[in-house]
Structure formats: structure tokens, C-alpha cells
Scaffold this active site. Structure first.
Site, PDB file in Angstrom:
ATOM      1  N   GLU A 332      13.372 -30.815  39.025  1.00 40.95           N
ATOM      2  CA  GLU A 332      12.935 -32.060  38.579  1.00 40.95           C
ATOM      3  C   GLU A 332      13.872 -33.094  39.424  1.00 40.95           C
ATOM      4  OE1 GLU A 332      10.177 -32.096  37.046  1.00 40.95           O
ATOM      5  OE2 GLU A 332      10.340 -29.676  36.770  1.00 40.95           O
ATOM      6  N   HIS A 335      12.200 -34.184  42.481  1.00 40.52           N
ATOM      7  CA  HIS A 335      11.180 -35.047  42.272  1.00 40.52           C
ATOM      8  C   HIS A 335      11.597 -36.315  42.323  1.00 40.52           C
ATOM      9  CE1 HIS A 335       7.551 -32.662  41.857  1.00 40.52           C
ATOM     10  NE2 HIS A 335       8.013 -31.790  40.931  1.00 40.52           N
ATOM     11  N   TYR A 420       2.769 -25.039  44.720  1.00 39.69           N
ATOM     12  CA  TYR A 420       4.221 -24.960  44.903  1.00 39.69           C
ATOM     13  C   TYR A 420       4.531 -24.101  45.953  1.00 39.69           C
ATOM     14  CZ  TYR A 420       4.425 -26.902  40.104  1.00 39.69           C
ATOM     15  OH  TYR A 420       4.260 -27.663  38.990  1.00 39.69           O
TER      16      TYR A 420
END
Length: 691
Positions: A332, A335, A420
Site C-alpha cells: 500500500e 501505491h 499483480y
């Protein structure tokens, strides 16, 4: 998903003079000229400068009521209708427009006519007629939409019994991919980015957090105000409200959680997040979102984690496994640069966020924990990718990086390991072509600097890559036989090549050796006893169990020996380990360990642990057991998860004679994006879901 950098662009100067295919709007909103068939809106016709939400949360009736103000600029002549994405669960009360006064006269407010039309099963279109006085090219105007929204796909109301502390209710939103049209009317496409602000009014004892900076708070009035100064797409607007307490874990990081979870969360993350952010900044440039806070949500959170800017949402269940927690948080963080700062312009190219974020995640873990650890985690994920490939077949179109889906298909159904891991392999191939991983780091910094706050398509990335490495462009690497860029993007099947993972052999070789010992006709118990699983990492153990699962069916004799060796040991390990052993138990109908399955399903109520086990139970000979456990635990499951499990039970006709519960009548379909679809029988726990 978002973060940034300011490198010099040196050898890519000539690329900067080429008109980009990315969404226009530079450092503001993008208006990509590529069609987004998942949006009913006419986002090409307007530039969204900013929007403001003013909402009151009512937990008693599970309702959000208030208004939204949008500031728009027409960019196409002759457009007399504004079309926004919305949802049947969102009730429009009125729409007004501020009309500029003439000759010094004050502005006036004009009530607008509108209609709501069907679009797909995951949304509707809101068609607003605009007066001629408003439609002036390149001149901003404002509209105000008053509305109420309840329990649409984006909004998850949890009764107190479904929270971790079981004392107060909680609500959170989940926008990825196309859910936020049920939270507020919007251009629900990743092609459009804007700044936003919000005023949220709540009852006493409720704390509100959003994917933005808190700008003000009135304790007396229970009003929280937020502001996001950087442009973000609609799906990254997020809210959570409940009994949440903070604890600082770094100079720019804070953990938020219910009081009963907070101490554990701090102990697992304290000091680590700032280290990971520092490594990421060293690789990809400055983190521009200011705060990197994390809120731990109850097990009803439908995915593992979501990269909302400034505030990562993550499921509290993952706290059991330090290694999975580490990987999910670092993903995360990645990101922040790849997905939030630079975003895929359509959901058909989700790999541009997820594939790049997965690559960035592994660069961070390599720097922080070494190459062997990263290779082990990669081997584990690529094993899952090939497992999914065997399930779906080599020619399944969902294995493409550029997935083409028909109108009406929910983009959430495209969340799979190809997004992914195949995306990661393509980015790794580009890194290999560059000849030096540090040079590729420099390219990624330049890519972020060039495209930050905009949305891109694959052509943007690849043209920029070839401009950054002109020698590769001259040698036509994009057309290299068998590894053509076009084949990477539009070919079905597994990755065309995978990175060298031999550096992980020190960790993966013992796993494979133990698997082979158990796979022999007469397992050598003396040799097996030399392997001490208590000294293995979680990723080694789950890789071992996954590979054992791949060998199913196993004989009853082998299952008895496995249980004798490992059952008691695995009982004391985390849920990621336990569920894999229990899947082996279920798929091999090993009844002596069935009580462990019951105990696990009574304890764990999150989707990522329940759905895989129920699917295995109902596809084998243990359907009646599944129904029994469901009856015993359903009161502690979120209604959306209950519907999913009912569908599994009903579709397999797992209804015992005389069981007349209405829960097993054909269930009404849950709102499409609310429970993310399981890709085949591969659990979402195998996907670094960022959405």
C-alpha cells in the site's frame, strides 16, 4: 495508492515534447480520450476542478444525508447535459445551479431538472439539464446536489456486534473499483482526478477519518472537516467513522483502531512504517501525501487492504501474521507512487497500478530485508499465479494485461493474480532490458515526475520507457521475438518470462525438499524429522502447505502422518498458516481434523478466510458440515458475506432434508462490487488487493 518524486529528466527530454496519450489536465484532472465503458458519465465534456461533501451520518437508520457541490468547467462546445455516475441506493432530493449575475447583479440559484436512467447492475446515470446561462466554454460553474445514501456497494454499516470491540457501531466506505457512485454522484472513472473537501457531522463518541488531511474539528458540534489538496480519482475518496483511537508510530504515521486492537497494531508496526517510507523515497522520490496513517478495520472489511491516500485501510485479521502484514502495508505504501500519483486511465489496464506497485513493493523489501526474503515471497505468489492458470486455462482472456470487457461487466471481477503478478513480471522484464536495476529506479522516478496527478495508458509508460532508454528503442526491443510488448499486453496465458529468483534458494530449497519427501510413495519419517518448521518463516510454511495442497488427493495414511507431525504445531500459528492446513484437511476428507475446521470458522469471520473453506467444503463430501457451521456462526457474519456463503451453499444443493431455513432459499444477489468476486477458487488472501 500514491507518492512522488522530483528527479532530473536528462535523457528523456525529447519524450517530453511528444503529446502524451495520458489523461490531459497536467497536474490536475485528467480527461483521457479513451472510452471507459464502466462509466455512464460524459466526463470528456467537463473538467472537474473540485468537489465538496457535506454529510450527516445517522447510525440508527444507517443513512448519510447532505449535499455535494461540484465545480466544473465545460471543455466541449454545445453540451447541454451533465451526466454523472450514481446508484439506485442513492436518492436525489434536488439539484441547484449557481448562475452568475450580469451587470453587477448578484448570483442566483436555479433549480435544475434531472432524471436517473438505468446503466448496469452496479450503477445508474444521473442526467442533469444545464441552462444556457451556465454553459460557457472554459468558464467554471457550480452545481449542488442534495441527496441521501444508505447501504449501497460503497457503504458498509456495521452493528456493534460486528466490530472488534462489539461496543459501538462503525461505518466505512470502499470505493474500488466502481462503488463510490453509491457514496456520491461522480465521474466514477480513474481517468478523472480532482481535489476535494468534506464536512462530516456525527453523533457523540464517533471519530471520523478520511483519505485526506483533517483541516478542522469542532468537538462541541461533532463536525470533522477534511481537505485533499492533490487531485485523486473518485474511487480513492474514503471515509470511516466509529470508536477509533490513535497512536503515533512515526513522525508522519499514526495507527488508528478500536481500543481493543490498538496495542497489538502498535506493537506490530511501531518504527517500521517510517523505515519503509524512507526506503521508498530513496527509490522513487518524495512521498507527497504528507501523512501515511493506517486504520485497522473489523473482519467485515471485504478485502485485505486499500491504498486510500493519507490513510491506508487494512483488515485487522492480518495482524496475526507479521510477514503478511509487512508485505500488505509495504504494497500500500508503494501505491503512493504507483496507483495514487499515477493511475491507470481505465479499469481494463489495472496492471499499470497493481503490477508497478508489486514491483515497487519488492524493490522496497529487497532493500529493507534482503533479496532472499523478496524472492521467497515472489515464489509464493507466482506459485499461486500458476495455480490460477491451471484452473482457468491458458487461453482465458482474463489472463491478459489489457483486458477487454463488455459493457455491463463489473471491473471488480477483473481483480486477479494476473493484474499483480503478470504485471510484475512485465515490469521486471523492462527492468532487465534496462541493464541495471538502479537505472530502472531512475526511470521510475522520472516516470512519476512526468505523469504524477494524471492517469495513463500502457502506451504512455512504454513510450516513456523507450525515450528514457533510446538505445533500447534503436534496437527495437519492443519487437523482440517471443517477448513483444504487444504480446505481453494482449496475449493470454502465463508471463512470457519470469525474473531470476535463485537468490531465494536458501529459503525455498528446504521447502521443496520437504514436499518431495512427503510426495514419495513411502515418506521417510527420519528424513522428515530433520526439518524443524518452528525455525521457518511464515512464507516458507505457507509455501510448503500450498505445494502439499497442489498434490491432493493424498492417501489417508499420508494425511494421518501429516496430522501427527504438524496439526498440533500449526494450531499455534497464525491464520494464514492454519487455513492452508485446513484446506488440505477438507480437500482430502480427513475427518479426524474436522473439529479444527469448525473451531477456525467459529473464530474467523472475515471473507478471506471463510469463503475458501466453504467452497472446499461444498465441493467435496462435507456439505452438511458446512451448513451446520453456517447456521452456528451466521449471526456474527456481515450480511454481505452471509449472502455470499448462502450462494455457495445453495448452488451446491447443500440443504439437509427437513432444513427449511429461509437462509438457504435462493438468495437475492448482493450488490455486485460489495463482496469482491473470488477469482475461481483462488482466495483473495492470495491477491495483494489494493482494491
Amino acid at each position: 495508492m500514491a507518492d512522488f518524486q522530483r528527479p532530473t529528466l536528462c535523457c528523456c527530454r525529447k519524450v517530453l515534447t511528444v503529446p502524451s496519450k495520458s489523461c490531459e489536465g497536467g497536474r490536475g484532472m485528467g480527461h483521457c480520450h479513451r472510452v471507459d465503458i464502466a462509466s455512464a458519465s460524459n466526463f470528456h465534456s467537463f473538467k472537474l476542478r473540485h468537489f465538496h461533501l457535506d454529510l450527516r451520518l445517522n447510525f440508527a437508520i444507517k443513512e448519510m444525508t447532505g449535499w455535494q457541490v461540484l465545480e466544473l468547467v465545460p471543455v466541449q462546445p454545445g453540451v447541454q447535459t451533465l451526466i454523472l455516475d450514481t446508484h439506485p441506493s442513492l436518492l436525489i432530493h434536488s439539484i441547484d445551479c449557481k448562475v452568475p449575475g450580469t451587470a453587477g447583479a448578484p448570483d442566483t440559484s436555479l433549480s435544475l431538472t434531472y432524471r436517473v436512467d438505468p446503466f448496469t447492475d452496479y450503477g445508474s446515470s444521473l442526467n442533469i439539464s444545464l441552462p444556457a446561462a451556465v454553459i460557457r466554454p472554459h468558464r467554471a460553474f457550480q452545481i449542488t446536489i442534495r441527496y441521501t445514501t444508505t447501504d449501497g456497494p460503497a457503504i458498509w454499516w456495521l452493528d456493534a456486534e460486528l466490530t472488534c470491540g462489539q461496543t459501538r457501531p462503525l461505518v466505512f466506505t470502499q470505493g474500488h473499483s466502481v462503488c463510490n457512485r453509491s457514496f456520491f454522484p461522480c465521474f466514477d472513472t480513474p481517468a478523472v482526478k480532482s481535489t476535494y473537501s468534506a464536512t462530516i457531522r456525527v453523533p457523540e463518541g464517533v471519530t471520523v477519518l478520511m483519505s485526506a488531511s483533517r483541516s478542522a474539528y469542532s468537538k462541541r458540534d461533532r463536525v470533522f472537516q477534511f481537505s485533499m489538496e492533490f487531485p485523486v480519482p473518485a474511487y480513492l475518496v474514503a471515509l470511516v467513522a466509529g470508536d477509533l483511537q490513535p497512536a503515533d508510530i512515526g513522525p508522519r504515521s499514526r495507527v488508528w483502531a478500536e481500543p481493543c486492537v490498538l496495542t497489538c497494531a502498535v506493537s506490530k508496526l511501531g518504527g517500521s512504517v517510517e523505515r519503509w517510507l524512507g526506503v521508498a523515497e530513496g527509490l522513487f522520490g518524495p512521498y507527497v501525501w504528507g501523512r501515511y496513517d493506517i486504520v485497522f478495520l473489523p473482519p467485515s472489511f471485504p478485502i485485505v487492504a486499500m491504498e486510500n491516500p493519507c490513510l491506508t485501510f487494512i483488515i485487522s485479521s492480518i495482524l496475526e501474521s507479521r510477514e503478511f502484514l509487512l508485505i500488505d502495508v509495504i504494497h500500500e505504501i508503494a501505491h503512493g507512487w504507483f496507483g495514487n500519483a499515477v493511475t491507470n486511465a481505465t479499469w481494463e489496464e489495472m496492471w499499470l497500478s497493481e503490477g508497478l506497485a508489486t514491483y515497487a513493493q519488492r524493490r522496497i523489501t529487497t532493500e529493507a530485508y534482503g533479496e532472499a526474503f523478496t524472492c521467497l515471497e515472489t515464489v509464493f505468489r507466482l506459485d499461486a499465479l500458476h495455480r490460477q492458470m491451471r484452473l482457468l486455462g491458458d487461453n482465458n482472456p482474463v489472463s491478459k494485461l489489457q483486458v477487454k470487457f463488455e459493457p455491463g461487466v463489473n471491473p471488480s471481477s477483473l481483480m486477479n493474480l494476473f493484474t499483480y503478478e503478470k504485471g510484475f513480471c512485465f515490469v521486471s522484464y523492462l527492468s532487465q532490458l534496462s541493464g541495471d536495476i538502479k537505472r530502472f529506479d531512475s526511470f521510475l522516478r522520472a516516470y512519476i515526475e512526468q505523469f504524477k496527478f494524471s492517469s495513463v495508458v500502457a502506451q504512455d509508460l512504454l513510450e516513456f520507457f523507450l525515450g528514457f532508454f533510446p538505445e533500447l528503442k534503436e534496437s527495437c526491443v519492443s519487437q523482440r521475438e517471443g517477448l513483444e510488448f504487444e504480446r505481453w499486453l494482449n496475449g493470454c496465458g502465463p508471463p512470457l518470462c519470469e525474473p531470476d529468483l535463485s537468490a531465494g534458494g536458501v529459503l525455498t530449497d528446504p521447502v521443496q525438499q520437504l514436499c518431495e519427501l512427503w510426495g514419495s510413495e513411502t515418506p521417510d519419517t527420519q528424513a522428515i524429522a530433520t526439518f524443524d518448521l518452528t525455525s521457518w518463516s511464515t512464507f516458507q510454511i505457507v509455501l510448503f502447505l500450498d505445494r502439499l495442497l497442489d498434490r491432493s488427493p493424498l492417501s489417508h495414511e499420508v494425511m494421518t502422518r501429516l496430522s501427527c507431525c504438524y496439526s498440533a504445531l500449526l494450531d499455534g500459528m497464525n491464520a494464514e498458516v492454519q487455513i492452508r492446513w485446513l484446506q488440505i484437511v477438507v480437500r482430502n476428507s480427513f475427518y479426524p481434523d474436522l473439529p479444527r475446521v469448525r473451531s477456525f470458522l467459529h473464530k474467523h469471520t472475515s471473507r478471506m478466510y471463510t469463503v475458501p473453506l466453504y467452497e472446499d467444503l461444498c465441493s467435496g463430501v462435507m456439505k452438511y458440515f458446512a451448513v451446520e457451521v453456517f447456521y452456528q456462526t451466521q449471526a456474527r457474519l456481515h450480511p454481505n458475506l452471509c449472502r455470499t456463503l448462502q450462494q455457495i451453499l445453495y448452488q451446491t444443493s447443500a440443504v439437509p432434508t427437513g432444513a427449511a431455513s429461509p437462509l438457504l432459499s435462493p438468495p437475492a444477489p448482493a450488490p455486485a462490487p460489495t463482496d469482491p468476486p473470488t477469482p475461481g477458487t483462488i482466495a483473495l488472501r492470495d491477491v495483494n488487493v489494493s482494491a
